[in-house]
Design a protein around this motif. Structure first.
Motif, PDB file in Angstrom:
ATOM      1  N   LYS A 267      -0.496  13.154 -14.287  1.00  0.00           N
ATOM      2  CA  LYS A 267       0.297  14.351 -14.009  1.00  0.00           C
ATOM      3  C   LYS A 267      -0.166  15.006 -12.718  1.00  0.00           C
ATOM      4  CE  LYS A 267       1.695  18.651 -16.314  1.00  0.00           C
ATOM      5  NZ  LYS A 267       1.622  19.379 -17.605  1.00  0.00           N
ATOM      6  N   GLY A 268       0.787  15.271 -11.821  1.00  0.00           N
ATOM      7  CA  GLY A 268       0.486  15.894 -10.546  1.00  0.00           C
ATOM      8  C   GLY A 268       0.238  14.922  -9.412  1.00  0.00           C
ATOM      9  N   ALA A 269      -0.042  13.654  -9.730  1.00  0.00           N
ATOM     10  CA  ALA A 269      -0.304  12.660  -8.688  1.00  0.00           C
ATOM     11  C   ALA A 269       1.006  12.118  -8.129  1.00  0.00           C
ATOM     12  CB  ALA A 269      -1.163  11.523  -9.230  1.00  0.00           C
ATOM     13  N   ASN A 270       0.918  11.505  -6.945  1.00  0.00           N
ATOM     14  CA  ASN A 270       2.116  10.953  -6.318  1.00  0.00           C
ATOM     15  C   ASN A 270       1.815   9.580  -5.752  1.00  0.00           C
ATOM     16  OD1 ASN A 270       1.472  11.173  -3.246  1.00  0.00           O
ATOM     17  ND2 ASN A 270       0.902  13.173  -4.073  1.00  0.00           N
ATOM     18  N   VAL A 271       2.878   8.840  -5.469  1.00  0.00           N
ATOM     19  CA  VAL A 271       2.731   7.492  -4.939  1.00  0.00           C
ATOM     20  C   VAL A 271       3.931   7.194  -4.039  1.00  0.00           C
ATOM     21  CG1 VAL A 271       3.908   6.451  -6.925  1.00  0.00           C
ATOM     22  CG2 VAL A 271       2.324   5.070  -5.582  1.00  0.00           C
TER      23      VAL A 271
ATOM     24  N   THR B 207      -8.641   3.378  -9.654  1.00  0.00           N
ATOM     25  CA  THR B 207      -8.241   4.133  -8.471  1.00  0.00           C
ATOM     26  C   THR B 207      -7.131   5.108  -8.823  1.00  0.00           C
ATOM     27  OG1 THR B 207      -8.827   2.323  -6.981  1.00  0.00           O
ATOM     28  CG2 THR B 207      -7.298   3.966  -6.127  1.00  0.00           C
ATOM     29  N   VAL B 208      -7.243   6.325  -8.304  1.00  0.00           N
ATOM     30  CA  VAL B 208      -6.194   7.328  -8.440  1.00  0.00           C
ATOM     31  C   VAL B 208      -5.906   7.874  -7.048  1.00  0.00           C
ATOM     32  CG1 VAL B 208      -7.867   9.162  -8.961  1.00  0.00           C
ATOM     33  CG2 VAL B 208      -5.482   9.457  -9.585  1.00  0.00           C
ATOM     34  N   ARG B 209      -4.623   8.142  -6.759  1.00  0.00           N
ATOM     35  CA  ARG B 209      -4.224   8.604  -5.434  1.00  0.00           C
ATOM     36  C   ARG B 209      -3.441   9.903  -5.561  1.00  0.00           C
ATOM     37  NH1 ARG B 209      -3.278   3.171  -5.809  1.00  0.00           N
ATOM     38  NH2 ARG B 209      -4.442   1.832  -4.373  1.00  0.00           N
ATOM     39  N   GLY B 210      -3.517  10.710  -4.529  1.00  0.00           N
ATOM     40  CA  GLY B 210      -2.765  11.949  -4.514  1.00  0.00           C
ATOM     41  C   GLY B 210      -2.941  12.655  -3.187  1.00  0.00           C
ATOM     42  N   SER B 211      -2.662  13.950  -3.181  1.00  0.00           N
ATOM     43  CA  SER B 211      -2.824  14.736  -1.961  1.00  0.00           C
ATOM     44  C   SER B 211      -3.124  16.170  -2.346  1.00  0.00           C
ATOM     45  CB  SER B 211      -1.564  14.669  -1.089  1.00  0.00           C
ATOM     46  OG  SER B 211      -0.461  15.254  -1.767  1.00  0.00           O
TER      47      SER B 211
ATOM     48  N   ASP C  82      -5.703  12.993   7.140  1.00  0.00           N
ATOM     49  CA  ASP C  82      -4.883  14.203   7.258  1.00  0.00           C
ATOM     50  C   ASP C  82      -4.370  14.309   8.682  1.00  0.00           C
ATOM     51  OD1 ASP C  82      -3.794  16.779   7.175  1.00  0.00           O
ATOM     52  OD2 ASP C  82      -5.723  17.667   7.691  1.00  0.00           O
ATOM     53  N   ARG C  83      -3.049  14.381   8.833  1.00  0.00           N
ATOM     54  CA  ARG C  83      -2.447  14.520  10.154  1.00  0.00           C
ATOM     55  C   ARG C  83      -2.367  15.976  10.595  1.00  0.00           C
ATOM     56  NH1 ARG C  83       3.300  12.016   9.357  1.00  0.00           N
ATOM     57  NH2 ARG C  83       2.035  10.598   8.120  1.00  0.00           N
ATOM     58  N   TYR C  84      -2.738  16.917   9.687  1.00  0.00           N
ATOM     59  CA  TYR C  84      -2.578  18.330  10.002  1.00  0.00           C
ATOM     60  C   TYR C  84      -3.883  19.003  10.422  1.00  0.00           C
ATOM     61  CZ  TYR C  84       1.756  17.471   7.495  1.00  0.00           C
ATOM     62  OH  TYR C  84       2.959  16.952   7.083  1.00  0.00           O
ATOM     63  N   SER C  85      -4.933  18.226  10.665  1.00  0.00           N
ATOM     64  CA  SER C  85      -6.217  18.755  11.150  1.00  0.00           C
ATOM     65  C   SER C  85      -6.812  19.783  10.199  1.00  0.00           C
ATOM     66  CB  SER C  85      -6.061  19.362  12.557  1.00  0.00           C
ATOM     67  OG  SER C  85      -5.630  18.389  13.474  1.00  0.00           O
ATOM     68  N   GLY C  86      -6.770  19.487   8.916  1.00  0.00           N
ATOM     69  CA  GLY C  86      -7.325  20.410   7.932  1.00  0.00           C
ATOM     70  C   GLY C  86      -8.691  19.975   7.437  1.00  0.00           C
ATOM     71  N   TRP C  87      -9.310  20.829   6.628  1.00  0.00           N
ATOM     72  CA  TRP C  87     -10.597  20.539   6.024  1.00  0.00           C
ATOM     73  C   TRP C  87     -10.402  19.720   4.756  1.00  0.00           C
ATOM     74  CZ3 TRP C  87     -13.875  25.687   6.107  1.00  0.00           C
ATOM     75  CH2 TRP C  87     -14.129  26.033   7.434  1.00  0.00           C
TER      76      TRP C  87
ATOM     77  N   HIS D 268      -5.325  16.694   2.945  1.00  0.00           N
ATOM     78  CA  HIS D 268      -5.390  15.252   3.091  1.00  0.00           C
ATOM     79  C   HIS D 268      -4.606  14.537   1.993  1.00  0.00           C
ATOM     80  CE1 HIS D 268      -8.738  16.445   5.603  1.00  0.00           C
ATOM     81  NE2 HIS D 268      -9.032  15.194   5.922  1.00  0.00           N
ATOM     82  N   GLU D 269      -4.214  13.306   2.302  1.00  0.00           N
ATOM     83  CA  GLU D 269      -3.850  12.347   1.272  1.00  0.00           C
ATOM     84  C   GLU D 269      -5.114  11.567   0.943  1.00  0.00           C
ATOM     85  OE1 GLU D 269      -0.477   9.978   2.040  1.00  0.00           O
ATOM     86  OE2 GLU D 269       0.850  11.683   2.432  1.00  0.00           O
ATOM     87  N   TRP D 270      -5.405  11.417  -0.349  1.00  0.00           N
ATOM     88  CA  TRP D 270      -6.698  10.865  -0.728  1.00  0.00           C
ATOM     89  C   TRP D 270      -6.540   9.744  -1.754  1.00  0.00           C
ATOM     90  CZ3 TRP D 270      -6.321  11.840  -5.772  1.00  0.00           C
ATOM     91  CH2 TRP D 270      -5.755  13.060  -6.195  1.00  0.00           C
TER      92      TRP D 270
END
Length: 457
Positions: free
Chosen positions: A6-10, A361-365, A385-390, A440-442
């Protein structure tokens, strides 16, 4: 195939796809029907035909269609078809929902959503484990991101049935059926499942894969293909229950966390809300899930009035995120100031709704809250991360709820959009792992350490 929580994306291919809203085939179980809602950039249904279900079985564009019901292998599912290349640019999201006319989803055994390519390959699978009194349920959504499409597991229930769900998104339920044009027979569609029951057992992720073969669901035309069944790489969340693990018991105090039904607030732009949960003094943390419905705006600011502490003050890259919410030490009702440029939804959840993370493995952002209850392991993280975030990840550990109010250890840290490829050893659970800063996408991969290393390392 990717099992997601729940909450993850692909990511999904921008191609025709089929989606099963399914359950185990148990005598006397409630019937579940499937629907799709086509939403614009404001999160509203696109016109009277923006709702596709059994009574209105095709969108005028032909991009979304209701295919009917299939069964086989102990499963029954209603099928929807999405031709993503034909979805108009005015549609930003397509919600996948189920609804029950005469029952609640807590009585539906093994509810799931599964995305399948037309060649039979399974793209992703999401098991729902926290349904209760809902009569309509948004299982997932397809949404646009930088010119591509993704699927996210939503898991949001509604008590007002299909009509109420449609009204919440500015639509209506049409009564007349629209016939589906005949089409050439498609290739076989394969339905993968897990275990004998079709749902993830608490220990499934720790016992290795279980190879099984089941019949695929019957469609029109009939499907007779079979597919091997593999266990998921990690168990789904188990809200409102003690933190589970097959061999390592959690401390008794972990079962005493503040327990409550999810509390949902919705609003638009700036608003002050009062969270009237029974927070005792020095309360243990809870989870605050945020969801934004306007594709144009990602920034969300949620501040606790009084102490002046920020819960969210960042962009949500996929318009969704979950944060650890630490109530003020004095307890009692909490006032929050919410600032956003569009529609927003905040849901308070007990800490037991943290997403379990096990081998695999689990993926999300964005931001997320996990619980690790297994033995010592190596946690590998890849993030960009393409948005230069932490990007910052903390672990929280303690034998009492109050001990979890402060981060115990910083596991990963990066700034200015740096790409992350790191690993860290984490001890025996229970342990909270919190992504508390991220655009980030992680990708998290958990590998258990050899027993001699975890016992003596």
């Amino acid at each position: 195939m990717t099992h997601i929580a729940k909450g993850a994306n692909v990511p999904v291919p921008t191609a025709p796809l089929r989606v099963a809203v399914g359950r185990r085939q148990v005598p006397g179980a409630p019937e579940v029907e499937a629907a799709a809602l086509l939403l614009d950039a404001t999160g509203a249904v696109r016109g009277d035909a923006g709702l596709v279900f059994r009574g209105l079985s095709a969108h005028p564009s032909g991009a979304v269609r209701h295919l009917g019901t299939g069964d086989g292998g102990g499963q029954v599912a209603e099928w929807l078809e999405l031709d993503l290349p034909r979805v108009g640019t005015d549609v930003q999201r397509v919600l996948i929902a189920g609804y029950c006319d005469s029952a609640v989803f807590g009585a539906v055994p093994g509810l799931y959503a599964q995305v399948v390519a037309v060649d039979g390959g399974v793209v992703t699978h999401y098991d729902v484990t926290d349904a209760s009194t809902e009569t309509a349920f948004v299982l997932g959504e397809f949404y646009r991101r930088d010119g591509a499409w993704k699927f996210r597991a939503v898991g949001q229930g509604y008590d007002s049935g299909l009509k109420g769900l449609a009204q919440d998104f500015g639509g209506t339920v049409a009564e007349a059926a629209v016939p589906v044009p005949e089409q050439p027979a498609a290739g076989p569609v394969v339905l993968e499942n897990v275990g004998k029951t079709g749902a993830v057992r608490p220990g499934a992720a720790y016992g290795g894969e279980e190879d099984r073969t089941v019949k695929a669901p019957t469609l029109t035309p009939t499907v007779t293909a079979t597919a091997p069944v593999t266990a998921p790489t990690y168990p789904p969340p188990q809200p409102s229950t003690p933190l589970p693990h097959p061999t390592v018991a959690a401390p008794a105090s972990w079962g005493t966390f503040l327990d409550f039904e999810p509390l949902v607030f919705r609003g638009k732009n700036a608003k002050t809300i009062t969270v009237d949960l029974p927070f005792p003094p020095d309360s243990d943390p809870v989870i605050l899930a945020a969801r934004l419905t306007d594709a144009r705006f990602r920034f969300l600011h949620v501040r606790i009035l009084g102490p002046g502490e920020d819960v969210f003050c960042n962009d949500l890259p996929d318009h969704h995120g979950r944060a650890l919410f630490v109530p003020p030490p004095g307890g009692g009702p909490v006032k929050l100031k919410v600032r956003h440029s569009g529609n927003w939804e905040l849901t308070f959840l007990p800490l037991t709704a943290a997403l379990p993370i096990g081998p695999g493995t689990v993926r999300g952002s964005g931001r997320e809250v996990f619980v690790h209850t297994g033995p010592a392991a190596e946690l590998k993280v890849r993030a960009s991360d393409r948005y230069s975030g932490w990007f910052q990840v903390h672990s929280h550990r303690g034998d009492t709820p109050g001990a979890l109010r402060e981060p115990a250890e910083r596991l990963f840290y990066a700034w200015n959009g740096d790409r992350v490829e790191e690993k860290a050893r984490i001890p025996d659970g229970p342990l909270l792992i919190v992504i508390d800063k991220s655009k980030h996408e992680w990708e998290f991969t958990l590998d258990p350490l050899p027993r001699q290393v975890s016992d003596h390392g």
